[in-house]
Design a protein around this motif. Structure first.
Motif, PDB file in Angstrom:
ATOM      1  N   ASP A  28       0.831  -1.209   0.000  1.00  0.00           N
ATOM      2  CA  ASP A  28       0.000   0.000   0.000  1.00  0.00           C
ATOM      3  C   ASP A  28       0.866   1.260   0.000  1.00  0.00           C
ATOM      4  O   ASP A  28       0.552   2.245   0.673  1.00  0.00           O
ATOM      5  CB  ASP A  28      -0.955  -0.001   1.197  1.00  0.00           C
ATOM      6  N   ARG A  29       1.958   1.205  -0.774  1.00  0.00           N
ATOM      7  CA  ARG A  29       2.835   2.356  -0.943  1.00  0.00           C
ATOM      8  C   ARG A  29       2.640   2.902  -2.353  1.00  0.00           C
ATOM      9  O   ARG A  29       2.599   2.144  -3.326  1.00  0.00           O
ATOM     10  CB  ARG A  29       4.309   1.996  -0.746  1.00  0.00           C
ATOM     11  N   GLU A  30       2.522   4.202  -2.493  1.00  0.00           N
ATOM     12  CA  GLU A  30       2.372   4.788  -3.820  1.00  0.00           C
ATOM     13  C   GLU A  30       3.726   4.836  -4.519  1.00  0.00           C
ATOM     14  O   GLU A  30       4.715   5.329  -3.969  1.00  0.00           O
ATOM     15  CB  GLU A  30       1.789   6.194  -3.753  1.00  0.00           C
ATOM     16  N   ALA A  31       3.745   4.316  -5.743  1.00  0.00           N
ATOM     17  CA  ALA A  31       4.966   4.332  -6.554  1.00  0.00           C
ATOM     18  C   ALA A  31       4.694   5.066  -7.857  1.00  0.00           C
ATOM     19  O   ALA A  31       3.600   4.997  -8.409  1.00  0.00           O
ATOM     20  CB  ALA A  31       5.437   2.911  -6.837  1.00  0.00           C
ATOM     21  N   LYS A  32       5.702   5.780  -8.323  1.00  0.00           N
ATOM     22  CA  LYS A  32       5.626   6.471  -9.603  1.00  0.00           C
ATOM     23  C   LYS A  32       6.779   5.998 -10.483  1.00  0.00           C
ATOM     24  O   LYS A  32       7.896   5.776 -10.006  1.00  0.00           O
ATOM     25  CB  LYS A  32       5.717   7.988  -9.423  1.00  0.00           C
ATOM     26  N   PHE A  50       3.123  12.934  -4.315  1.00  0.00           N
ATOM     27  CA  PHE A  50       3.842  12.539  -3.102  1.00  0.00           C
ATOM     28  C   PHE A  50       4.115  11.036  -3.102  1.00  0.00           C
ATOM     29  O   PHE A  50       3.675  10.313  -2.206  1.00  0.00           O
ATOM     30  CB  PHE A  50       3.034  12.899  -1.854  1.00  0.00           C
ATOM     31  N   PRO A  51       4.828  10.520  -4.113  1.00  0.00           N
ATOM     32  CA  PRO A  51       5.096   9.076  -4.112  1.00  0.00           C
ATOM     33  C   PRO A  51       6.065   8.698  -2.995  1.00  0.00           C
ATOM     34  O   PRO A  51       6.950   9.477  -2.622  1.00  0.00           O
ATOM     35  CB  PRO A  51       5.726   8.850  -5.481  1.00  0.00           C
ATOM     36  N   GLU A  52       5.883   7.498  -2.496  1.00  0.00           N
ATOM     37  CA  GLU A  52       6.832   6.966  -1.516  1.00  0.00           C
ATOM     38  C   GLU A  52       7.992   6.265  -2.196  1.00  0.00           C
ATOM     39  O   GLU A  52       9.038   6.049  -1.591  1.00  0.00           O
ATOM     40  CB  GLU A  52       6.110   6.006  -0.576  1.00  0.00           C
TER      41      GLU A  52
END
Length: 292
Positions: A28-32, A50-52
């Motif tokens: 559940d981590r945002e990646a770009k 705000f990607p992690e």
């Protein structure tokens, strides 16, 4: 401004990139995904994203270049705008793509920005999504479950949103061949208030001429809704239009804004954009048909 803190990975294979994206999605981590960076980096700097985790795919081999594949061109997602413009296959079979790409931003951006990055960013004010839609392009994505193909009409889901899953990577864009020897002509017309600015409205037009008439028209609209759009009513009205009669084309272009929901912002009101869509559609179709 300084971007918010994020982790950075630079995989060297498609499999490694997909694994990183899948692990982030599972946690559940945002990646770009970072390709050329001309869309993502400004958003990071302005703290609009705000990607992690940022996954830099710039070193992955095989995601760059243009090749023929039957009746289509296969263009690697990491192919830069500059390379798209200069490629002889694109110039011959996907002229509209070359024309529109030549209007993107400035030379510095075109040397770094990528076709796949621009399309995956899915900004409706960008030039290339409407072109992909007009040309019935297809998008190849790879994920944990393998590869799949998404047609352009299903790819752009909403503002800055696509059909790509969080654990999928766009690897290739496939464009049908539109050969001038078969009567195809094209033109990209856009209105922007200053050089290098986003289009207030843009029109991507590809037409097939036959015996002095338009046998077929494909028209994509830029910045006329939350996604790129096809001007379906104008396309239908243009079928059979006499290219020697600018009035017939102008009359068909009056329906260009039907079914659209253009935004109202500092660039212009919705009514102003609807008016521009009609004017630019007329200009683009006449230019594509070779009418001065």
């Amino acid at each position: 401004m300084i971007p918010a803190a994020f982790d950075y990975e630079r995989p060297e294979t498609e499999e490694a990139a997909v694994r990183l994206l899948a692990e982030a999605a599972g946690a559940d981590r945002e990646a770009k995904v970072l390709a050329g960076g001309q869309s993502l980096l400004p958003m990071l700097r302005l703290r609009l994203a705000f990607p992690e985790l940022v996954v830099d795919v710039g070193r992955i081999p095989g995601l760059r270049g243009v090749r023929e594949d039957g009746d289509k061109l296969a263009i690697g997602a990491l192919t830069t705008h500059h390379e798209v413009i200069r490629d002889p296959l694109v110039q011959r079979y996907a002229t509209l793509l070359a024309q529109a790409t030549a209007t993107v931003a400035d030379p510095a951006v075109r040397h770094r920005g990528t076709l796949g990055g621009s399309l995956a960013h899915a900004d409706p004010a960008a030039d290339l999504p409407s072109v992909a839609l007009a040309l019935d392009a297809e998008f190849t994505a790879v994920g944990p479950g393998g590869r799949r193909t998404v047609p352009a009409r299903e790819f752009f889901a909403d503002y800055l949103q696509t059909a790509l899953a969080p654990d999928e990577l766009l690897t290739e864009v496939r464009v049908p061949k539109y050969d001038a020897d078969q009567g195809w002509g094209s033109h990209y017309e856009k209105f922007n208030k200053t050089a290098q600015a986003w289009a207030v409205v843009g029109v991507a037009a590809a037409v097939r001429r036959e015996n002095g008439r338009l046998a077929e028209a494909r028209i994509g609209l830029t910045n006329m809704g939350s996604t790129p759009l096809r001007a379906a009513a104008a396309e239908a009205a243009l079928a059979g239009a006499d290219t020697r009669d600018p009035g017939a084309v102008a009359g068909a272009a009056e329906s260009a804004a039907e079914g659209t929901r253009p935004p109202s912002d500092l660039g212009g009101s919705a009514d102003y954009r609807a008016h521009l869509a009609k004017v630019l559609t007329r200009r683009a179709v006449l230019a594509a048909a070779g009418v001065a």
